[in-house]
Motif scaffolding. Structure first.
Motif, PDB file in Angstrom:
ATOM      1  N   TYR A 167      43.083  54.559  42.320  1.00 39.98           N
ATOM      2  CA  TYR A 167      43.767  55.173  41.182  1.00 39.98           C
ATOM      3  C   TYR A 167      44.041  54.081  40.159  1.00 39.98           C
ATOM      4  CZ  TYR A 167      46.551  58.965  39.116  1.00 39.98           C
ATOM      5  OH  TYR A 167      47.020  59.972  38.316  1.00 39.98           O
ATOM      6  N   ALA A 168      43.297  54.125  39.070  1.00 42.39           N
ATOM      7  CA  ALA A 168      43.453  53.130  38.009  1.00 42.39           C
ATOM      8  C   ALA A 168      44.434  53.652  36.971  1.00 42.39           C
ATOM      9  CB  ALA A 168      42.109  52.838  37.360  1.00 42.39           C
ATOM     10  N   VAL A 169      45.411  52.831  36.628  1.00 41.68           N
ATOM     11  CA  VAL A 169      46.433  53.186  35.641  1.00 41.68           C
ATOM     12  C   VAL A 169      46.362  52.170  34.508  1.00 41.68           C
ATOM     13  CG1 VAL A 169      48.890  53.517  35.222  1.00 41.68           C
ATOM     14  CG2 VAL A 169      47.898  54.198  37.422  1.00 41.68           C
ATOM     15  N   ALA A 170      46.380  52.636  33.284  1.00 41.51           N
ATOM     16  CA  ALA A 170      46.279  51.749  32.125  1.00 41.51           C
ATOM     17  C   ALA A 170      47.255  50.588  32.261  1.00 41.51           C
ATOM     18  CB  ALA A 170      46.554  52.541  30.847  1.00 41.51           C
ATOM     19  N   ASP A 171      46.743  49.376  32.099  1.00 33.44           N
ATOM     20  CA  ASP A 171      47.575  48.179  32.250  1.00 33.44           C
ATOM     21  C   ASP A 171      48.168  47.810  30.892  1.00 33.44           C
ATOM     22  OD1 ASP A 171      48.807  45.856  32.954  1.00 33.44           O
ATOM     23  OD2 ASP A 171      46.983  44.760  33.484  1.00 33.44           O
ATOM     24  N   VAL A 172      49.250  48.481  30.535  1.00 35.49           N
ATOM     25  CA  VAL A 172      49.899  48.207  29.255  1.00 35.49           C
ATOM     26  C   VAL A 172      50.473  46.800  29.237  1.00 35.49           C
ATOM     27  CG1 VAL A 172      51.674  48.989  27.637  1.00 35.49           C
ATOM     28  CG2 VAL A 172      50.359  50.665  28.945  1.00 35.49           C
ATOM     29  N   GLY A 173      50.834  46.288  30.422  1.00 33.93           N
ATOM     30  CA  GLY A 173      51.364  44.935  30.505  1.00 33.93           C
ATOM     31  C   GLY A 173      50.363  43.863  30.120  1.00 33.93           C
ATOM     32  N   ALA A 174      49.075  44.201  30.111  1.00 35.35           N
ATOM     33  CA  ALA A 174      48.067  43.245  29.662  1.00 35.35           C
ATOM     34  C   ALA A 174      48.093  43.076  28.150  1.00 35.35           C
ATOM     35  CB  ALA A 174      46.678  43.703  30.112  1.00 35.35           C
ATOM     36  N   PHE A 175      48.768  43.996  27.467  1.00 35.64           N
ATOM     37  CA  PHE A 175      48.845  43.953  26.006  1.00 35.64           C
ATOM     38  C   PHE A 175      50.265  43.685  25.494  1.00 35.64           C
ATOM     39  CE2 PHE A 175      45.340  46.697  27.201  1.00 35.64           C
ATOM     40  CZ  PHE A 175      44.314  46.291  26.377  1.00 35.64           C
ATOM     41  N   VAL A 176      51.247  44.244  26.172  1.00 33.30           N
ATOM     42  CA  VAL A 176      52.626  44.213  25.674  1.00 33.30           C
ATOM     43  C   VAL A 176      53.432  43.214  26.480  1.00 33.30           C
ATOM     44  CG1 VAL A 176      54.710  45.551  25.255  1.00 33.30           C
ATOM     45  CG2 VAL A 176      52.463  46.619  24.948  1.00 33.30           C
ATOM     46  N   ARG A 177      53.964  42.239  25.817  1.00 33.51           N
ATOM     47  CA  ARG A 177      54.783  41.229  26.482  1.00 33.51           C
ATOM     48  C   ARG A 177      56.252  41.588  26.348  1.00 33.51           C
ATOM     49  NH1 ARG A 177      49.376  40.477  25.596  1.00 33.51           N
ATOM     50  NH2 ARG A 177      48.668  38.354  26.088  1.00 33.51           N
ATOM     51  N   PRO A 178      57.003  41.644  27.457  1.00 38.20           N
ATOM     52  CA  PRO A 178      58.451  41.892  27.343  1.00 38.20           C
ATOM     53  C   PRO A 178      59.103  40.881  26.412  1.00 38.20           C
ATOM     54  CG  PRO A 178      57.753  42.074  29.630  1.00 38.20           C
ATOM     55  CD  PRO A 178      56.566  41.558  28.867  1.00 38.20           C
ATOM     56  N   GLY A 179      59.937  41.389  25.515  1.00 42.47           N
ATOM     57  CA  GLY A 179      60.599  40.534  24.552  1.00 42.47           C
ATOM     58  C   GLY A 179      59.891  40.451  23.220  1.00 42.47           C
ATOM     59  N   GLY A 180      58.638  40.941  23.137  1.00 39.60           N
ATOM     60  CA  GLY A 180      57.918  40.946  21.875  1.00 39.60           C
ATOM     61  C   GLY A 180      58.324  42.128  21.018  1.00 39.60           C
ATOM     62  N   VAL A 181      57.761  42.202  19.817  1.00 45.84           N
ATOM     63  CA  VAL A 181      58.180  43.266  18.904  1.00 45.84           C
ATOM     64  C   VAL A 181      57.668  44.631  19.356  1.00 45.84           C
ATOM     65  CG1 VAL A 181      58.459  41.763  16.903  1.00 45.84           C
ATOM     66  CG2 VAL A 181      56.225  42.806  17.354  1.00 45.84           C
ATOM     67  N   ILE A 182      56.508  44.696  20.027  1.00 38.10           N
ATOM     68  CA  ILE A 182      56.027  45.980  20.541  1.00 38.10           C
ATOM     69  C   ILE A 182      56.958  46.473  21.629  1.00 38.10           C
ATOM     70  CG2 ILE A 182      54.111  47.223  21.609  1.00 38.10           C
ATOM     71  CD1 ILE A 182      52.220  45.135  20.495  1.00 38.10           C
TER      72      ILE A 182
END
Length: 473
Positions: free
Chosen positions: A86-101
């Motif tokens: 089960y592959a789930v989109a890896d949003v963590g590969a793009f969004v860094r905690p603490g960034g503006v996104i």
């Protein structure tokens, strides 16, 4: 939630009404320029330090036209059971905690859906582009591998970062038709097989899947909309069981590691359960001795007026879901009573904030690494964020349906309609009725007989207030 008082102008067209809902509930507008700029940059340079799993032939199964594809699945038969990929989109590969996104996502909480538009959690360059598991595209994913025995019980689970390439985008109607016509093989045949095994285990645990129709606003193609009641297809239930499987595996992993965030629902209070049993008796809905609520509702038919009314009344047993974060000893309430097991959200990170944080916890735990400090620091605030934004999301979606109901009925005041009474108010009289055509649920005045078919007359349909009201004819 505070509401803005707005003038009672009548929307001249539905799009005006939708715009007013956005203002009334203070929905976010366009993303700030800094967020868009960061999203455009990370879309080009995601973190791709992951195992190459492009040889796994994943497929996605989603509603037609969906672009924010969170999940893709591949299923295998093993000698003594099954393997679920089960592959789930890896949003963590793009969004860094603490960034503006991340900051903007924490303010939004979840994607909000209106009939005419969506208010996305992430910029579309990510949610409908670089992070979405679109077919043919190389994508980073959090890949769950769950092994099941011959009865569908979990015997092992793991998650890791991987690079995947989905082969095909399917929809539920296609999957259902393939199964019904006997042409489903490979993944689709196994989806039905494993899905039914997992549904049987859910009933064994005492879990609940309500067979209730969904009220949907459907575009007509000419700029207008219609309302429909749609019963979910079995293929949707099978696919949902795969998502639940991942969420249960993630919850078990978090509880073992004593850190994470769970989706919880208390068991129904004895008084509420007794009331629902009395409703079942009054409506001649069978409730055998020793049977749990999930077993009772499993085989009910929402087209039967009495059973439809019971299903509506019994939803009170499923209210009160929330999130609980923990870093240390597990919480006292760690179970979701409708799942009948510990459970968490990890399968929709493009559309729900909490899933990204929960996934990052599981990836660290599975790798035997410490949970990143910025992820750990963000856990405590998630329950409040998801509570506030979740209430807003539901209120906005309900307001959109209410507006379409009022708009479509605005010129039919005084007309009579066939309806079913699905709720009665014992204190003030009246209750709720459900019409089949158009697919409307609204307030009705009068001495209403619960679970019976009645004729009602439209007394009010006001697009300005989004209120529809009937009287018993």
């Amino acid at each position: 939630m505070p509401r803005i008082q707005v003038p009672d102008e009548i929307p001249l067209k539905l799009d005006d009404g939708f715009a007013r809902i956005r203002r009334e509930f203070r929905l976010p507008g366009d993303f700030p320029r800094a967020v868009l700029d960061e999203a455009a940059w990370v879309a080009r340079v995601p973190k791709l330090d992951a195992r190459d799993l492009t040889d796994v032939p994943f497929v996605s199964i989603d509603p037609p036209g969906s672009m924010d594809l969170d999940q893709a699945v591949h299923l295998e038969r093993l000698r003594a059971g099954y393997r679920v990929w089960y592959a789930v989109a890896d949003v963590g590969a793009f969004v860094r905690p603490g960034g503006v996104i991340d900051a903007e996502a924490r303010a939004r909480g979840a994607t909000v859906y209106l009939p005419a538009d969506t208010v996305p959690l992430h910029p579309r360059v990510l949610s409908e582009g670089a992070a979405s598991l679109l077919p043919g595209a190389l994508r980073p994913a959090a890949v769950w591998r769950v092994d099941l025995d011959a009865e569908g019980r979990t015997v092992g689970a793991d998650v890791q970062r991987g690079l995947v390439r989905s082969r095909e985008r399917l929809d539920y109607a296609y999957v259902q038709a393939a199964v019904d016509t006997g042409t489903a093989d490979g993944v689709l045949g196994l989806l039905a097989e494993i899905g039914e095994l997992r549904l049987a285990l859910e009933r064994e645990r005492g879990g609940v899947t309500l067979p209730t129709p969904e009220q949907e606003v459907v575009p007509t193609g000419d700029g207008g909309y219609r309302l429909e009641f749609r019963l979910p297809l079995p293929a949707e239930a099978w696919n949902a069981q795969i998502s639940l499987l991942a969420g249960m595996a993630a919850a078990a992993m978090m509880l073992d590691a004593e850190i994470g965030v769970l989706r919880v629902l208390p068991r129904p209070h004895a008084d509420a359960l007794a009331k629902v049993r009395r409703v079942a008796a009054a409506l001649d809905v069978p409730w055998p001795d020793g049977a749990g609520y999930g077993a009772v509702v499993h085989d009910l038919d929402a087209k039967n007026p009495q059973q439809a009314a019971f299903l509506h009344e019994s939803k009170v047993l499923l209210r009160g879901a929330g999130y609980v974060a923990f870093d240390g000893a597990p919480p006292r309430l760690a179970e979701h009573s409708a799942v009948a097991a510990p459970y968490t959200h990890v399968t929709a990170p493009l559309r729900r904030l909490v899933d990204r944080y929960a996934t990052e916890v599981c990836l660290a735990v599975a790798a035997g690494e410490p949970v990143p400090s910025d992820v750990r620091a963000g856990l405590a605030g998630l329950p409040d964020i998801m509570s506030v934004t979740g209430r807003r999301e539901k209120a906005v979606e309900r307001a959109g349906v209410d507006l379409v109901e009022a708009f479509l009925l605005r010129e039919r005041i005084g007309q009579a309609f066939a309806a079913v009474v699905i709720d009665v108010d014992g204190h003030h009289g009246g209750g709720q009725v459900q019409l089949a055509d158009p697919a409307v649920i609204a307030r009705c005045d009068g001495d209403l007989p619960l679970g019976e078919q009645v004729t009602v007359r439209l007394a009010q349909a006001d697009p300005a207030t989004r209120e529809v009201r009937f009287t018993l004819a």
